[in-house]
Design an enzyme around this catalytic site. Structure first.
Site, PDB file in Angstrom:
ATOM      1  N   TYR A 197     -19.702  22.945 -10.444  1.00 26.96           N
ATOM      2  CA  TYR A 197     -19.847  22.422  -9.082  1.00 26.96           C
ATOM      3  C   TYR A 197     -21.245  22.630  -8.509  1.00 26.96           C
ATOM      4  CZ  TYR A 197     -14.744  22.314  -9.153  1.00 26.96           C
ATOM      5  OH  TYR A 197     -13.435  22.068  -9.478  1.00 26.96           O
TER       6      TYR A 197
ATOM      7  N   HIS B 188     -20.741  18.221  -2.693  1.00 31.84           N
ATOM      8  CA  HIS B 188     -19.827  19.069  -1.934  1.00 31.84           C
ATOM      9  C   HIS B 188     -20.397  20.482  -1.754  1.00 31.84           C
ATOM     10  CE1 HIS B 188     -16.074  18.381  -0.060  1.00 31.84           C
ATOM     11  NE2 HIS B 188     -15.268  18.957  -0.916  1.00 31.84           N
TER      12      HIS B 188
ATOM     13  N   TYR C 206     -12.787  28.665  -2.856  1.00 34.58           N
ATOM     14  CA  TYR C 206     -12.813  27.213  -3.031  1.00 34.58           C
ATOM     15  C   TYR C 206     -12.773  26.557  -1.654  1.00 34.58           C
ATOM     16  CZ  TYR C 206     -12.503  27.636  -8.064  1.00 34.58           C
ATOM     17  OH  TYR C 206     -12.787  27.939  -9.362  1.00 34.58           O
TER      18      TYR C 206
ATOM     19  N   ASN D 267     -11.216  24.185   0.008  1.00 33.32           N
ATOM     20  CA  ASN D 267     -10.059  23.889   0.865  1.00 33.32           C
ATOM     21  C   ASN D 267      -9.404  25.129   1.473  1.00 33.32           C
ATOM     22  OD1 ASN D 267     -10.700  21.366   0.010  1.00 33.32           O
ATOM     23  ND2 ASN D 267      -8.828  21.012  -1.145  1.00 33.32           N
TER      24      ASN D 267
ATOM     25  N   ASP E  60     -20.925  19.265   3.821  1.00 32.54           N
ATOM     26  CA  ASP E  60     -21.348  17.898   3.512  1.00 32.54           C
ATOM     27  C   ASP E  60     -20.591  16.940   4.431  1.00 32.54           C
ATOM     28  OD1 ASP E  60     -18.990  18.770   2.029  1.00 32.54           O
ATOM     29  OD2 ASP E  60     -18.993  16.826   1.073  1.00 32.54           O
TER      30      ASP E  60
ATOM     31  N   ASN F 227     -11.809  18.913   4.297  1.00 31.79           N
ATOM     32  CA  ASN F 227     -10.757  19.918   4.094  1.00 31.79           C
ATOM     33  C   ASN F 227     -11.228  21.348   4.336  1.00 31.79           C
ATOM     34  OD1 ASN F 227      -8.762  18.054   3.545  1.00 31.79           O
ATOM     35  ND2 ASN F 227      -9.264  17.969   1.380  1.00 31.79           N
TER      36      ASN F 227
END
Length: 191
Positions: A16, A21, A65, A67, A92, A113
């Site tokens: 990632y 993101h 993470y 969310n 973002d 989220n």
């Protein structure tokens, strides 16, 4: 001494690292590099601290993470006894052109989220956020593929300048206040 919790949203893991993101992580990495500090792993995230102009900055990259970011934000706000007006969340934003900056004192999650979870855990939308435009340059149904995708060659050309500017926005937020900082930094990237 006034304390500020600066939260960069993103996902942990090498896969990632260079995705859209993860712009929150990227901006905090830039600020840490500029201040010559490094992150250490702590409860619910990686944390780094520095002082500037009588302010203490606690930088947090949640390890929960995206969310589930709210758990880490709430924990560190409570632990450090920081009021929500001294919280700044960096995320973002698909609704803004690439490189656009939007600093706001409060607002909705706008479909993000990470922000949604923070709003739920804090039971409030009244916390400052710095939204970094990643544009909506994707076809229908490809939103998650796009935000979890890597920056384009063109975007990568402008990122160093934008990361530097983003790091300066954070310092201004805590020293010049949100109003002055909005006036100075909000707007689109001038290509």
């Amino acid at each position: 001494m006034k304390k500020y919790l600066i939260v960069g949203l993103g996902n942990i893991g090498a896969e990632y690292e260079n995705t859209r993101h993860n712009i929150g992580f990227k901006i905090l990495d830039e600020l840490a590099s500029n201040e010559n500090i490094s992150f250490s792993t702590d409860k619910l995230g990686d944390v780094a601290t520095f002082r500037f102009k009588g302010r203490t900055f606690i930088l947090l990259k949640p390890s929960t993470y995206m969310n589930l970011s709210g758990k880490a934000v709430k924990y560190w706000l409570d632990k450090e006894k920081i009021p929500t007006e001294n919280l700044l969340v960096i995320s973002d934003d698909l609704n803004l052109d690439f490189g656009a900056f939007r600093l706001k004192a409060k607002g909705s999650a706008g479909g993000h989220n990470g922000l949604k979870d923070i709003t739920e855990k804090l039971n409030s939308q009244n916390y400052p956020r710095f939204r970094f435009g990643v544009s909506s340059n994707f076809s229908t149904g490809k939103q998650s593929h796009y935000v979890l995708g890597e920056w384009s060659k063109e975007e990568n050309r402008y990122l160093p300048e934008l990361l530097f500017k983003g790091a300066n926005l954070i310092k201004s937020f805590a020293t010049a206040g949100i109003g002055n900082t909005m006036n100075q930094f909000n707007g689109n990237l001038e290509l």
